[in-house]
Design a protein around this motif. Structure first.
Motif: not given
Length: 280
Positions: A65-89
């Protein structure tokens, strides 16, 4: 056991046994503003297992769980707003899941799973080119007996015989003495499935199968007896019994695909007749 591991175990055990768990639910781990609670960890621990096993599962789950949250956090910081918008997917995936569940439910209710022998025969004849063997197959008898072999001359006579009385005697013999007694006379198997059970290596498999009816060999602990009943070599048309189940699955799948196409068309036509949609 580390202090951290012990703490996880004590928290999980205490709050899983506490009748007011929802009121007393305590955090087990935290990453930024995300918190993992003991109730969540407790849900993945099977009932009735030992404390050591509970600890192992709780530990693994918490670290993952910790690893997953850290990875999500890292992705949130490094992806653009457009890349993070997965609502359509997410919506597309949800729609696909709902449609699939509905289709499968209807298929289970409506599809006739009985495929007639006539349908199988007809498909086999029509598409015979699709059923050319890419490996050798055979029907055979395989016997493995520990050394020293009891009454060797008797089994050598019995396993080669086609007489019904001898077959009954052979079964009795193998029941008492054989380590393995596999009768593949009533179904086709790949030749390698049988040859892999024998010690040593067969040099030219095709020639061996063409020339061999009865075969014996030994290693340091066992004696092996093989009686080959029928052979079909690769590049020949597979016997119908060998591919019958495959054909049945193919026909069922075709039936399902056609059912889904008809379903979609019927839903469309029904909605069209009731003016439930407009195309501009």
């Amino acid at each position: 056991m580390t202090k951290y591991s012990l703490l996880i175990l004590l928290v999980v055990i205490f709050y899983s046994c506490n009748p007011n768990k929802s009121e007393n639910d305590k955090p087990v781990a935290k990453v930024n503003d995300k918190i993992l609670y003991s109730s969540t960890v407790n849900e993945v621990i099977p009932v009735g297992i030992s404390k050591d096993d509970s600890l192992l599962i709780a530990n693994n789950y918490t670290h993952q769980w910790v690893k997953k949250q850290l990875l999500i956090s890292k992705a949130e910081l490094n992806l653009s707003d457009q890349d993070k918008d997965v609502s359509k997917m997410v919506e597309d995936y949800r729609s696909s899941l709902i449609i699939h569940k509905y289709q499968q439910q209807l298929i289970e209710q409506k599809i006739d799973t009985l495929v007639s022998q006539f349908e199988i025969d007809n498909y086999y004849r029509t598409y015979s080119a699709n059923f050319v063997l890419n490996r050798n197959i055979l029907k055979a008898l395989y016997i493995k007996v520990p050394i020293p072999v009891p009454n060797l001359a008797i089994i050598q006579k019995l396993y080669k015989s086609d007489k019904e009385d001898d077959w009954s005697e052979l079964q009795d013999y193998c029941f008492q003495n054989a380590t393995k007694f596999d009768n593949f006379n009533d179904r086709w198997i790949y030749a390698q499935e049988l040859l892999n059970k024998l010690p040593g290596k067969i040099g030219d498999e095709d020639q061996f199968l063409k020339r061999t009816k009865n075969y014996e060999t030994s290693d340091s602990t066992h004696h092996y007896f093989v009686k080959i009943q029928e052979v079909e070599l690769k590049d020949n048309l597979a016997p119908l019994p060998f591919v019958k189940e495959d054909i049945r699955k193919i026909l069922l799948n075709k039936r399902k695909i056609q059912f889904i196409k008809n379903l979609e068309e019927n839903i469309y036509r029904d909605a069209e007749s009731k003016n439930k949609f407009k195309i501009y």
